[in-house]
Design a protein around this motif. Structure first.
Motif, mmCIF file in Angstrom:
data_model
loop_
_atom_site.group_PDB
_atom_site.id
_atom_site.type_symbol
_atom_site.label_atom_id
_atom_site.label_comp_id
_atom_site.label_asym_id
_atom_site.label_seq_id
_atom_site.Cartn_x
_atom_site.Cartn_y
_atom_site.Cartn_z
ATOM 1 N N MET A 112 62.985 -5.320 -52.499
ATOM 2 C CA MET A 112 62.013 -4.937 -53.516
ATOM 3 C C MET A 112 61.916 -6.110 -54.476
ATOM 4 O O MET A 112 62.812 -6.344 -55.269
ATOM 5 C CB MET A 112 62.477 -3.663 -54.220
ATOM 6 C CG MET A 112 61.436 -3.021 -55.089
ATOM 7 S SD MET A 112 61.387 -3.871 -56.645
ATOM 8 C CE MET A 112 59.997 -3.169 -57.392
ATOM 9 N N VAL A 113 60.823 -6.895 -54.390
ATOM 10 C CA VAL A 113 60.664 -8.119 -55.178
ATOM 11 C C VAL A 113 60.329 -7.803 -56.646
ATOM 12 O O VAL A 113 60.891 -8.362 -57.558
ATOM 13 C CB VAL A 113 59.574 -9.024 -54.566
ATOM 14 C CG1 VAL A 113 59.238 -10.181 -55.480
ATOM 15 C CG2 VAL A 113 60.006 -9.529 -53.207
ATOM 16 N N GLY A 114 59.383 -6.951 -56.898
ATOM 17 C CA GLY A 114 58.930 -6.654 -58.263
ATOM 18 C C GLY A 114 57.591 -5.973 -58.165
ATOM 19 O O GLY A 114 57.053 -5.831 -57.078
ATOM 20 N N GLY A 115 57.130 -5.503 -59.199
ATOM 21 C CA GLY A 115 57.493 -5.663 -60.586
ATOM 22 C C GLY A 115 58.008 -4.381 -61.185
ATOM 23 O O GLY A 115 58.417 -3.437 -60.519
ATOM 24 N N GLY A 116 57.913 -4.365 -62.501
ATOM 25 C CA GLY A 116 58.512 -3.300 -63.290
ATOM 26 C C GLY A 116 57.969 -1.915 -63.002
ATOM 27 O O GLY A 116 58.728 -0.946 -62.944
ATOM 28 N N ASN A 117 56.663 -1.787 -62.809
ATOM 29 C CA ASN A 117 56.083 -0.463 -62.540
ATOM 30 C C ASN A 117 56.527 0.060 -61.180
ATOM 31 O O ASN A 117 56.851 1.239 -61.028
ATOM 32 C CB ASN A 117 54.559 -0.502 -62.607
ATOM 33 C CG ASN A 117 54.050 -0.726 -64.016
ATOM 34 O OD1 ASN A 117 54.716 -0.390 -64.989
ATOM 35 N ND2 ASN A 117 52.875 -1.313 -64.132
ATOM 36 N N LEU A 118 56.544 -0.814 -60.190
ATOM 37 C CA LEU A 118 56.977 -0.409 -58.854
ATOM 38 C C LEU A 118 58.459 -0.048 -58.871
ATOM 39 O O LEU A 118 58.865 0.969 -58.309
ATOM 40 C CB LEU A 118 56.698 -1.520 -57.843
ATOM 41 C CG LEU A 118 56.960 -1.183 -56.379
ATOM 42 C CD1 LEU A 118 56.099 -0.011 -55.922
ATOM 43 C CD2 LEU A 118 56.703 -2.401 -55.509
ATOM 44 N N LEU A 119 59.261 -0.869 -59.543
ATOM 45 C CA LEU A 119 60.689 -0.569 -59.633
ATOM 46 C C LEU A 119 60.913 0.786 -60.282
ATOM 47 O O LEU A 119 61.728 1.578 -59.804
ATOM 48 C CB LEU A 119 61.431 -1.658 -60.417
ATOM 49 C CG LEU A 119 62.912 -1.355 -60.672
ATOM 50 C CD1 LEU A 119 63.684 -1.162 -59.374
ATOM 51 C CD2 LEU A 119 63.535 -2.454 -61.529
#
Length: 176
Positions: A112-119
């Motif tokens: 999982m590279v990014g970003g904040g919303n996906l995390l």
């Protein structure tokens, strides 16, 4: 058969930010590391990469259109339909269903590279199995936080630590 692990592998400032408010990572690249700070070793453990659309657009801009993850299965989560490319498949389907299906397929780990919303969506759906967070000895004061406020809690088990020059890598397993 064991499920594949979904691993967050990311760098953050000492005060918990993954980028400045204007998406800059200059603060990260100004720190003296050691070699590639363990990136190549980690990269060999994954064959699938998950990216949020905003992060994907930043990568493509930063890399001047030269996609850096060729040879891996790459999926970009986007709220709006987009045409797949030679290297990327755009996903609009339910995150939980899509990732659970991927985890059951044969293969290496999933990055999982990014970003904040996906995390945040991954954390709220209990999808993350490991976190490898590299801490930069930089305080940027404000920016995009690694962990946003949300409806999740993580219990972590420390697996190890390593240092690469001025960077410290923390490896955690998510206890489920």
């Amino acid at each position: 058969m064991n499920e594949r692990k979904l691993v967050l592998y990311i760098a953050q400032s000492l005060d918990g930010y993954i980028a400045t408010k204007d998406d800059s990572l200059d603060w990260l690249f100004q720190v003296e590391g050691e070699g590639d700070n363990g990136y190549s070793e980690f990269y060999e453990t994954v064959d699938t990469i998950l990216i949020g659309n905003r992060t994907y657009e930043w990568i493509m801009d930063y890399e001047k259109g030269d996609f850096p993850y060729k040879g891996k299965d790459c999926y970009v989560f986007s709220r709006t339909p987009k045409e797949n490319t030679e290297y990327v498949q755009f996903i609009q389907e339910d995150i939980l269903l899509f990732v659970n299906k991927l985890k059951k397929e044969a293969g290496k780990n999933i990055w999982m590279v990014g970003g904040g919303n996906l995390l945040q969506a991954f954390l709220e759906n209990n999808l993350v199995d490991e976190l490898i967070v590299t801490i930069s000895p930089t305080v940027i004061g404000d920016g995009i936080p690694l962990f946003k406020a949300g409806n999740y809690k993580l219990n972590l088990q420390l697996k190890g630590t390593r240092s690469f020059g001025q960077f410290v890598e923390l490896q955690y397993e998510v206890k489920k």
